[in-house]
Design an enzyme around this catalytic site. Sequence first.
Site, PDB file in Angstrom:
ATOM      1  N   ASN A 102       0.869  -1.185   0.000  1.00 14.51           N
ATOM      2  CA  ASN A 102       0.000   0.000   0.000  1.00 14.51           C
ATOM      3  C   ASN A 102       0.907   1.236   0.000  1.00 14.51           C
ATOM      4  O   ASN A 102       1.495   1.567   1.019  1.00 14.51           O
ATOM      5  CB  ASN A 102      -0.895  -0.030   1.244  1.00 14.51           C
ATOM      6  CG  ASN A 102      -1.718   1.243   1.398  1.00 14.51           C
ATOM      7  OD1 ASN A 102      -1.811   2.053   0.472  1.00 14.51           O
ATOM      8  ND2 ASN A 102      -2.320   1.419   2.565  1.00 14.51           N
ATOM      9  N   TRP A 103       0.991   1.881  -1.154  1.00 13.26           N
ATOM     10  CA  TRP A 103       1.923   3.009  -1.285  1.00 13.26           C
ATOM     11  C   TRP A 103       1.404   4.269  -0.600  1.00 13.26           C
ATOM     12  O   TRP A 103       2.147   5.242  -0.465  1.00 13.26           O
ATOM     13  CB  TRP A 103       2.176   3.316  -2.756  1.00 13.26           C
ATOM     14  CG  TRP A 103       2.858   2.225  -3.526  1.00 13.26           C
ATOM     15  CD1 TRP A 103       3.289   1.017  -3.058  1.00 13.26           C
ATOM     16  CD2 TRP A 103       3.200   2.267  -4.918  1.00 13.26           C
ATOM     17  NE1 TRP A 103       3.866   0.304  -4.080  1.00 13.26           N
ATOM     18  CE2 TRP A 103       3.821   1.037  -5.234  1.00 13.26           C
ATOM     19  CE3 TRP A 103       3.024   3.204  -5.939  1.00 13.26           C
ATOM     20  CZ2 TRP A 103       4.280   0.744  -6.511  1.00 13.26           C
ATOM     21  CZ3 TRP A 103       3.482   2.910  -7.220  1.00 13.26           C
ATOM     22  CH2 TRP A 103       4.102   1.688  -7.495  1.00 13.26           C
ATOM     23  N   LYS A 104       0.121   4.272  -0.236  1.00 16.93           N
ATOM     24  CA  LYS A 104      -0.482   5.496   0.337  1.00 16.93           C
ATOM     25  C   LYS A 104      -0.218   6.671  -0.620  1.00 16.93           C
ATOM     26  O   LYS A 104      -0.173   6.457  -1.833  1.00 16.93           O
ATOM     27  CB  LYS A 104       0.034   5.727   1.755  1.00 16.93           C
ATOM     28  CG  LYS A 104      -0.148   4.462   2.624  1.00 16.93           C
ATOM     29  CD  LYS A 104       0.086   4.667   4.081  1.00 16.93           C
ATOM     30  CE  LYS A 104      -0.112   3.337   4.810  1.00 16.93           C
ATOM     31  NZ  LYS A 104       0.036   3.446   6.259  1.00 16.93           N
ATOM     32  N   HIS A 137      -9.433   1.464   5.208  1.00 20.96           N
ATOM     33  CA  HIS A 137      -8.135   1.629   5.872  1.00 20.96           C
ATOM     34  C   HIS A 137      -8.313   2.575   7.053  1.00 20.96           C
ATOM     35  O   HIS A 137      -9.104   3.517   6.993  1.00 20.96           O
ATOM     36  CB  HIS A 137      -7.107   2.185   4.883  1.00 20.96           C
ATOM     37  CG  HIS A 137      -5.714   2.127   5.410  1.00 20.96           C
ATOM     38  ND1 HIS A 137      -5.234   3.037   6.320  1.00 20.96           N
ATOM     39  CD2 HIS A 137      -4.710   1.238   5.197  1.00 20.96           C
ATOM     40  CE1 HIS A 137      -3.986   2.714   6.635  1.00 20.96           C
ATOM     41  NE2 HIS A 137      -3.642   1.628   5.965  1.00 20.96           N
ATOM     42  N   GLU A 179      -6.629   4.932   8.059  1.00 18.21           N
ATOM     43  CA  GLU A 179      -6.413   6.353   7.717  1.00 18.21           C
ATOM     44  C   GLU A 179      -7.669   6.948   7.084  1.00 18.21           C
ATOM     45  O   GLU A 179      -8.010   8.112   7.317  1.00 18.21           O
ATOM     46  CB  GLU A 179      -5.178   6.487   6.796  1.00 18.21           C
ATOM     47  CG  GLU A 179      -3.891   6.268   7.593  1.00 18.21           C
ATOM     48  CD  GLU A 179      -2.743   5.669   6.801  1.00 18.21           C
ATOM     49  OE1 GLU A 179      -2.749   5.689   5.555  1.00 18.21           O
ATOM     50  OE2 GLU A 179      -1.803   5.169   7.461  1.00 18.21           O
ATOM     51  N   GLU A 209      -5.063  -4.515  10.908  1.00 17.97           N
ATOM     52  CA  GLU A 209      -4.022  -3.496  11.081  1.00 17.97           C
ATOM     53  C   GLU A 209      -4.266  -2.753  12.389  1.00 17.97           C
ATOM     54  O   GLU A 209      -5.059  -1.804  12.432  1.00 17.97           O
ATOM     55  CB  GLU A 209      -4.067  -2.494   9.919  1.00 17.97           C
ATOM     56  CG  GLU A 209      -3.758  -3.114   8.578  1.00 17.97           C
ATOM     57  CD  GLU A 209      -3.172  -2.085   7.597  1.00 17.97           C
ATOM     58  OE1 GLU A 209      -2.102  -2.376   7.050  1.00 17.97           O
ATOM     59  OE2 GLU A 209      -3.763  -1.019   7.405  1.00 17.97           O
ATOM     60  N   GLY A 263       2.928   2.622  10.847  1.00 16.61           N
ATOM     61  CA  GLY A 263       3.892   3.703  10.658  1.00 16.61           C
ATOM     62  C   GLY A 263       4.649   4.068  11.926  1.00 16.61           C
ATOM     63  O   GLY A 263       5.301   5.104  11.984  1.00 16.61           O
ATOM     64  N   SER A 302       3.794  -1.770  10.390  1.00 18.84           N
ATOM     65  CA  SER A 302       5.246  -1.844  10.560  1.00 18.84           C
ATOM     66  C   SER A 302       5.846  -3.188  10.148  1.00 18.84           C
ATOM     67  O   SER A 302       6.775  -3.688  10.778  1.00 18.84           O
ATOM     68  CB  SER A 302       5.646  -1.485  11.995  1.00 18.84           C
ATOM     69  OG  SER A 302       5.280  -0.141  12.271  1.00 18.84           O
ATOM     70  N   GLY A 332       3.009  -0.973   4.297  1.00 21.31           N
ATOM     71  CA  GLY A 332       3.009   0.446   3.943  1.00 21.31           C
ATOM     72  C   GLY A 332       4.410   0.913   3.589  1.00 21.31           C
ATOM     73  O   GLY A 332       4.914   0.676   2.489  1.00 21.31           O
ATOM     74  N   GLY A 333       5.074   1.568   4.545  1.00 14.93           N
ATOM     75  CA  GLY A 333       6.383   2.183   4.307  1.00 14.93           C
ATOM     76  C   GLY A 333       7.393   1.268   3.624  1.00 14.93           C
ATOM     77  O   GLY A 333       8.102   1.697   2.699  1.00 14.93           O
TER      78      GLY A 333
HETATM   79  P1  13P Z   1       3.274   0.692   7.676  1.00 22.38           P
HETATM   80  O1  13P Z   1       3.735  -0.612   7.085  1.00 22.38           O
HETATM   81  O2  13P Z   1       3.991   1.881   7.122  1.00 22.38           O
HETATM   82  O3  13P Z   1       3.207   0.640   9.160  1.00 22.38           O
HETATM   83  O4  13P Z   1       1.751   0.880   7.164  1.00 22.38           O
HETATM   84  C1  13P Z   1       0.857  -0.157   7.353  1.00 22.38           C
HETATM   85  C2  13P Z   1      -0.371   0.144   6.594  1.00 22.38           C
HETATM   86  O5  13P Z   1      -1.149   1.000   6.974  1.00 22.38           O
HETATM   87  C3  13P Z   1      -0.617  -0.599   5.351  1.00 22.38           C
HETATM   88  O6  13P Z   1      -1.894  -0.383   4.884  1.00 22.38           O
END
Ligand code: 13P
Length: 258
Positions: free
Chosen positions: A12-14, A103, A105, A175, A181, A221, A242-243
Amino acid sequence: MSDGRELLISGNWKMNLTHFEAIQYVQELAALLRAGPLRPGRALSIHPPFTALRSVQTALESDAVPVALGAQNCHEAEKGAYTGEVSAEMLAKLNVSYVIVGHSERRQLFGESDGTVRAKADAVLKKEMTPIICVGETLEEREAGEARTKVTGQLEAAIGKRPAAVVGRLVIAYEPIWAIGTGKTASLEDAEEMAAHIRAEAERLAGEEAASFLRVQYGGSVNIENAGDLLACKNVDGLLVGGASLKAESLYEIARAR
Ligand code: 13P
């Protein structure tokens, strides 16, 4: 691998990477996969921002790269006066296979309710794509011993009263919000316990067979160091990254982790 279910590792590149950067990413990922394919039973999806979907689609399809295209969100309505929104049909026409819905977010920053998340999952399913439905608790909820109750409520809203055949092809991403993050990953015990709880709830809501097919991802993470252990958990059928998915090599190594 968990009871024969395919493991799905999703990046997930956000709100990261322009379409130029996305094309370069796909070229790098394609080269890595050519040199060392994933072992059977593992699949990859990448979820670029909307602006890069078409470029990524073309790059994946022109080289037959074995990576599924995913999106990060969509609107629940079929079409209409929703300035700035993107419909499920628009995504389906780009050969998107997976759409992340709900998600944390989106829930926290954009006010998406359980009802909205269900409606989005409906829209995605109607266009024959697979929703990756995100659930998870805040730190306060975990500390108050309310993590399971929170996740149960989110699951009831998103997957309750659906035909077993539909539930069986869903992906649920657990999640924990406090792990996103932050560099804090859930312990393997907590990740497995919640993944098992999600499967048990799916069984209660849709029956044993549906629950045995449903895939549960862990997200929060995830990195190269913890991916292998998380993937080895019995009820964890993949990762939502994510990251650590922002570099092709890093996502690739995570997808290959033992
Ligand atoms: P991180 O891997 O950056 O913690 O993000 C997780 C996430 O929200 C994937 O959708």
